[in-house]
Design a protein around this motif. Structure first.
Motif, mmCIF file in Angstrom:
data_model
loop_
_atom_site.group_PDB
_atom_site.id
_atom_site.type_symbol
_atom_site.label_atom_id
_atom_site.label_comp_id
_atom_site.label_asym_id
_atom_site.label_seq_id
_atom_site.Cartn_x
_atom_site.Cartn_y
_atom_site.Cartn_z
ATOM 1 N N TYR A 4 0.825 -1.212 0.000
ATOM 2 C CA TYR A 4 0.000 0.000 0.000
ATOM 3 C C TYR A 4 0.859 1.262 0.000
ATOM 4 O O TYR A 4 0.628 2.186 -0.791
ATOM 5 C CB TYR A 4 -0.927 0.006 1.217
ATOM 6 N N ALA A 5 1.868 1.307 0.865
ATOM 7 C CA ALA A 5 2.715 2.499 0.974
ATOM 8 C C ALA A 5 3.503 2.740 -0.314
ATOM 9 O O ALA A 5 3.600 3.870 -0.790
ATOM 10 C CB ALA A 5 3.666 2.376 2.156
ATOM 11 N N ALA A 6 4.055 1.672 -0.888
ATOM 12 C CA ALA A 6 4.840 1.815 -2.122
ATOM 13 C C ALA A 6 3.964 2.332 -3.263
ATOM 14 O O ALA A 6 4.375 3.214 -4.030
ATOM 15 C CB ALA A 6 5.472 0.478 -2.499
ATOM 16 N N LYS A 7 2.755 1.796 -3.378
ATOM 17 C CA LYS A 7 1.835 2.233 -4.433
ATOM 18 C C LYS A 7 1.383 3.667 -4.204
ATOM 19 O O LYS A 7 1.302 4.479 -5.153
ATOM 20 C CB LYS A 7 0.619 1.304 -4.500
ATOM 21 N N PHE A 8 1.083 4.007 -2.963
ATOM 22 C CA PHE A 8 0.642 5.361 -2.625
ATOM 23 C C PHE A 8 1.737 6.382 -2.954
ATOM 24 O O PHE A 8 1.483 7.437 -3.527
ATOM 25 C CB PHE A 8 0.265 5.408 -1.149
ATOM 26 N N LEU A 9 2.971 6.038 -2.617
ATOM 27 C CA LEU A 9 4.102 6.921 -2.919
ATOM 28 C C LEU A 9 4.274 7.092 -4.425
ATOM 29 O O LEU A 9 4.496 8.215 -4.912
ATOM 30 C CB LEU A 9 5.389 6.355 -2.311
ATOM 31 N N LEU A 48 11.591 19.362 -9.505
ATOM 32 C CA LEU A 48 11.041 18.060 -9.879
ATOM 33 C C LEU A 48 12.093 16.959 -9.795
ATOM 34 O O LEU A 48 11.820 15.858 -9.318
ATOM 35 C CB LEU A 48 10.479 18.103 -11.305
ATOM 36 N N GLU A 49 13.295 17.271 -10.267
ATOM 37 C CA GLU A 49 14.387 16.290 -10.230
ATOM 38 C C GLU A 49 14.712 15.903 -8.784
ATOM 39 O O GLU A 49 14.926 14.726 -8.478
ATOM 40 C CB GLU A 49 15.619 16.848 -10.934
ATOM 41 N N SER A 50 14.753 16.894 -7.902
ATOM 42 C CA SER A 50 15.014 16.641 -6.492
ATOM 43 C C SER A 50 13.909 15.780 -5.885
ATOM 44 O O SER A 50 14.171 14.796 -5.182
ATOM 45 C CB SER A 50 15.122 17.968 -5.734
ATOM 46 N N PHE A 51 12.668 16.146 -6.174
ATOM 47 C CA PHE A 51 11.512 15.418 -5.659
ATOM 48 C C PHE A 51 11.524 13.964 -6.120
ATOM 49 O O PHE A 51 11.381 13.038 -5.314
ATOM 50 C CB PHE A 51 10.226 16.109 -6.126
ATOM 51 N N MET A 52 11.710 13.747 -7.422
ATOM 52 C CA MET A 52 11.675 12.392 -7.977
ATOM 53 C C MET A 52 12.818 11.528 -7.437
ATOM 54 O O MET A 52 12.624 10.350 -7.134
ATOM 55 C CB MET A 52 11.721 12.461 -9.502
ATOM 56 N N LYS A 53 13.986 12.123 -7.293
ATOM 57 C CA LYS A 53 15.145 11.393 -6.770
ATOM 58 C C LYS A 53 14.879 10.924 -5.342
ATOM 59 O O LYS A 53 15.087 9.748 -5.002
ATOM 60 C CB LYS A 53 16.385 12.286 -6.811
ATOM 61 N N LEU A 69 12.806 6.642 -1.428
ATOM 62 C CA LEU A 69 11.880 6.267 -0.356
ATOM 63 C C LEU A 69 11.065 5.031 -0.760
ATOM 64 O O LEU A 69 10.825 4.140 0.067
ATOM 65 C CB LEU A 69 10.953 7.436 -0.013
ATOM 66 N N ILE A 70 10.657 4.970 -2.021
ATOM 67 C CA ILE A 70 9.908 3.809 -2.493
ATOM 68 C C ILE A 70 10.755 2.545 -2.376
ATOM 69 O O ILE A 70 10.274 1.499 -1.930
ATOM 70 C CB ILE A 70 9.425 4.025 -3.946
ATOM 71 N N GLU A 71 12.012 2.641 -2.762
ATOM 72 C CA GLU A 71 12.908 1.487 -2.656
ATOM 73 C C GLU A 71 13.097 1.074 -1.198
ATOM 74 O O GLU A 71 13.158 -0.117 -0.876
ATOM 75 C CB GLU A 71 14.271 1.810 -3.296
ATOM 76 N N TYR A 72 13.183 2.062 -0.315
ATOM 77 C CA TYR A 72 13.304 1.781 1.117
ATOM 78 C C TYR A 72 12.080 1.012 1.620
ATOM 79 O O TYR A 72 12.204 -0.003 2.316
ATOM 80 C CB TYR A 72 13.469 3.090 1.882
ATOM 81 N N VAL A 73 10.903 1.488 1.247
ATOM 82 C CA VAL A 73 9.659 0.848 1.682
ATOM 83 C C VAL A 73 9.590 -0.592 1.183
ATOM 84 O O VAL A 73 9.159 -1.503 1.907
ATOM 85 C CB VAL A 73 8.438 1.655 1.182
#
Length: 201
Positions: A30-35, A137-142, A147-151
């Motif tokens: 759920y968290a990975a998809k939400f992110l 945007l680049e900062s945000f996406m990076k 964070l997604i990989e961490y989750v």
């Protein structure tokens, strides 16, 4: 033989004593998809906008699309740093009793734009050292992709590390949901700017 039996018994006892404090497969998914969904939401709303559209302000006291993206990007960084700081400390399960909101309520509270909140000075767009929408945007996406990989991979005890915020206490898993919901909150703000009758065509 007796020695092997004792070793096996000891192992089984330890297995029962050591609790599995990682998040569940459902929570992780759920968290990975939400992110990811909320990351895509920001990208989609900004895609193809002209410089005039990006910098248009509906009123002097309202943010432009570019200012929203800068705020999203910097907040992503600050919130992650806050969570990392909490995770470096010992788990504090005794503080779970201070958590008054469930996961769904945390998301609803952050996404609800009828609940106006003044941001801190360091998160005001004019104080953020990102030169334009592209850099933001680049900062945000990076940071979001990290964070997604961490989750997806962490075995950290996210539920028993609790942070106290101005609106109350949340655990680190809820902080991750907070981060996703926060970007969605400001995606809604971007959509409001684009819906303004004076938004450049």
């Amino acid at each position: 033989m007796k020695k092997m039996f004792l070793l096996a018994s000891t192992f089984l006892m330890l297995s029962f004593l050591i609790a599995d404090n990682t998040i569940s497969k459902k929570e992780r998914s759920y968290a990975a998809k939400f992110l990811k969904d909320t990351e895509n939401g920001v990208i989609e709303q900004v895609k193809g906008l002209t410089p005039a559209q990006l910098t248009f302000k509906p009123a002097p006291d309202r943010w432009s699309v570019e200012e929203c993206v800068k705020h999203i990007a910097k907040s992503e960084e600050v919130l992650r740093q806050m969570m990392d700081s909490v995770m470096k400390n010992n788990a504090n399960p005794d503080k779970r009793s201070e958590i008054k909101l469930n996961d769904e309520q945390v998301v609803q509270r952050i996404e609800d734009r009828t609940n106006k909140v003044k941001t801190t000075e360091n998160l005001m767009p004019e104080n953020i050292p990102l030169k334009d929408t592209k850099e933001a945007l680049e900062s945000f996406m990076k940071n979001r992709d990290k964070l997604i990989e961490y989750v997806k991979s962490t075995n950290d005890d996210l539920r028993n590390h609790v942070a106290t915020l101005p609106f109350g206490s949340i655990d680190s898993y809820q902080t991750i949901l907070f981060i996703a919901a926060h970007s969605n909150r400001h995606t809604q703000q971007i959509m409001e700017v684009k819906a303004d009758p004076n938004f450049p065509k």
